[in-house]
Design a protein around this motif. Structure first.
Motif, mmCIF file in Angstrom:
data_model
loop_
_atom_site.group_PDB
_atom_site.id
_atom_site.type_symbol
_atom_site.label_atom_id
_atom_site.label_comp_id
_atom_site.label_asym_id
_atom_site.label_seq_id
_atom_site.Cartn_x
_atom_site.Cartn_y
_atom_site.Cartn_z
ATOM 1 N N GLY A 115 0.814 -1.213 0.000
ATOM 2 C CA GLY A 115 0.000 0.000 0.000
ATOM 3 C C GLY A 115 0.842 1.255 0.000
ATOM 4 O O GLY A 115 2.055 1.222 -0.217
ATOM 5 N N HIS A 116 0.192 2.372 0.299
ATOM 6 C CA HIS A 116 0.844 3.675 0.275
ATOM 7 C C HIS A 116 1.738 3.840 1.517
ATOM 8 O O HIS A 116 1.237 3.861 2.644
ATOM 9 N N PRO A 117 3.058 3.965 1.313
ATOM 10 C CA PRO A 117 3.980 4.066 2.448
ATOM 11 C C PRO A 117 3.652 5.206 3.407
ATOM 12 O O PRO A 117 3.738 5.034 4.623
ATOM 13 N N ASP A 118 3.267 6.373 2.887
ATOM 14 C CA ASP A 118 2.988 7.506 3.767
ATOM 15 C C ASP A 118 1.813 7.219 4.696
ATOM 16 O O ASP A 118 1.800 7.662 5.841
ATOM 17 N N PHE A 119 0.822 6.483 4.201
ATOM 18 C CA PHE A 119 -0.347 6.165 5.015
ATOM 19 C C PHE A 119 -0.006 5.092 6.050
ATOM 20 O O PHE A 119 -0.219 5.270 7.247
ATOM 21 N N TYR A 120 0.523 3.965 5.606
ATOM 22 C CA TYR A 120 0.704 2.817 6.487
ATOM 23 C C TYR A 120 1.858 2.968 7.478
ATOM 24 O O TYR A 120 1.857 2.340 8.538
ATOM 25 N N ALA A 121 2.829 3.827 7.189
ATOM 26 C CA ALA A 121 3.941 4.040 8.122
ATOM 27 C C ALA A 121 3.442 4.575 9.461
ATOM 28 O O ALA A 121 4.045 4.298 10.507
ATOM 29 N N ARG A 122 2.329 5.273 9.460
ATOM 30 C CA ARG A 122 1.769 5.835 10.698
ATOM 31 C C ARG A 122 1.367 4.758 11.701
ATOM 32 O O ARG A 122 1.180 5.040 12.879
ATOM 33 N N PHE A 123 1.212 3.529 11.208
ATOM 34 C CA PHE A 123 0.725 2.435 12.060
ATOM 35 C C PHE A 123 1.819 1.401 12.353
ATOM 36 O O PHE A 123 1.528 0.314 12.820
ATOM 37 N N GLY A 124 3.065 1.770 12.051
ATOM 38 C CA GLY A 124 4.183 0.877 12.346
ATOM 39 C C GLY A 124 4.630 0.011 11.184
ATOM 40 O O GLY A 124 5.532 -0.811 11.343
ATOM 41 N N PHE A 125 4.037 0.182 10.018
ATOM 42 C CA PHE A 125 4.475 -0.579 8.850
ATOM 43 C C PHE A 125 5.737 0.056 8.286
ATOM 44 O O PHE A 125 5.883 1.278 8.271
ATOM 45 N N SER A 126 6.630 -0.806 7.798
ATOM 46 C CA SER A 126 7.909 -0.321 7.288
ATOM 47 C C SER A 126 8.399 -1.226 6.166
ATOM 48 O O SER A 126 8.344 -2.458 6.287
ATOM 49 N N SER A 127 8.881 -0.602 5.101
ATOM 50 C CA SER A 127 9.488 -1.396 4.028
ATOM 51 C C SER A 127 10.812 -1.987 4.498
ATOM 52 O O SER A 127 11.222 -3.042 4.020
ATOM 53 N N THR A 128 11.466 -1.353 5.460
ATOM 54 C CA THR A 128 12.706 -1.885 6.012
ATOM 55 C C THR A 128 12.447 -3.223 6.703
ATOM 56 O O THR A 128 13.223 -4.172 6.545
ATOM 57 N N LEU A 129 11.342 -3.321 7.445
ATOM 58 C CA LEU A 129 11.004 -4.585 8.104
ATOM 59 C C LEU A 129 10.690 -5.681 7.085
ATOM 60 O O LEU A 129 10.819 -6.862 7.387
ATOM 61 N N ALA A 130 10.270 -5.282 5.889
ATOM 62 C CA ALA A 130 9.905 -6.260 4.854
ATOM 63 C C ALA A 130 11.039 -6.563 3.888
ATOM 64 O O ALA A 130 10.865 -7.366 2.969
ATOM 65 N N GLU A 131 12.204 -5.971 4.084
ATOM 66 C CA GLU A 131 13.314 -6.145 3.135
ATOM 67 C C GLU A 131 13.714 -7.599 2.924
ATOM 68 O O GLU A 131 14.128 -7.977 1.831
ATOM 69 N N ARG A 132 13.599 -8.415 3.936
ATOM 70 C CA ARG A 132 14.026 -9.813 3.818
ATOM 71 C C ARG A 132 12.860 -10.740 3.477
ATOM 72 O O ARG A 132 12.982 -11.953 3.531
#
Length: 169
Positions: A115-132
């Motif tokens: 989804g949209h990084p700017d929206f979901y980052a507010r809830f603790g989502f991170s592409s860094t956590l999903a890198e692996r």
């Protein structure tokens, strides 16, 4: 206007389908919700209701992470929809917050979302956590993960296995 976030009931199915069709401008997400529900993949499904009208919906479904050493349980947040006339009023945020609270209370540890990084980052989502983690739908900044339990993704490397209904999108 007050918004009630509550668990979806059998009586909500038609309204949930309509919310997804109208919000996305197509039938694919409504069919996805029906298939996830019918095939037992849905774990948490909530609606946002205002004055008796269902105006939003969110679903979390089983999406295990397949690693070299075994399977790590996880959920996928998808879809999340709010009727256009009710968007940008905090309803989507309320759905995500409440959904994650319920997932955590039910013992789930990891949630992924595309989804949209700017929206979901507010809830603790991170592409860094999903890198692996590998997603069949692509990676980059739009593929994110959240740890509902701190450290839940520590050392986890693998492929997210979305339920079969996602293949029909």
């Amino acid at each position: 206007m007050p918004c009630l976030i509550r668990p979806e009931t059998d009586h909500d199915h038609e309204a949930v389908g309509q919310v997804n069709r109208l919000a996305f401008g197509q039938d694919a997400e409504a069919r996805l919700v029906d298939a996830l529900r019918a095939n037992g993949f849905a774990r948490v499904s909530l609606v946002a209701e205002m004055d008796g009208l269902v105006v939003g919906h969110i679903m979390f479904s089983d999406s295990p992470i397949i690693t070299q050493t075994g399977t790590v349980t996880a959920l996928a947040l998808a879809p999340m929809a709010v009727l256009r006339d009710f968007q940008k009023k905090g309803i989507g945020s309320a759905l995500v917050r409440r959904g994650l609270e319920i997932c955590r209370a039910e013992g789930h540890r990891i949630v992924v979302v595309l989804g949209h990084p700017d929206f979901y980052a507010r809830f603790g989502f991170s592409s860094t956590l999903a890198e692996r983690l590998e997603s069949p739908f692509g990676g980059g900044p739009s593929f994110m993960a959240a740890e509902l339990v701190p450290g839940a993704l520590g050392g986890v490397v693998g492929k997210v296995l979305y339920p079969p209904p996602f293949n029909d999108l």
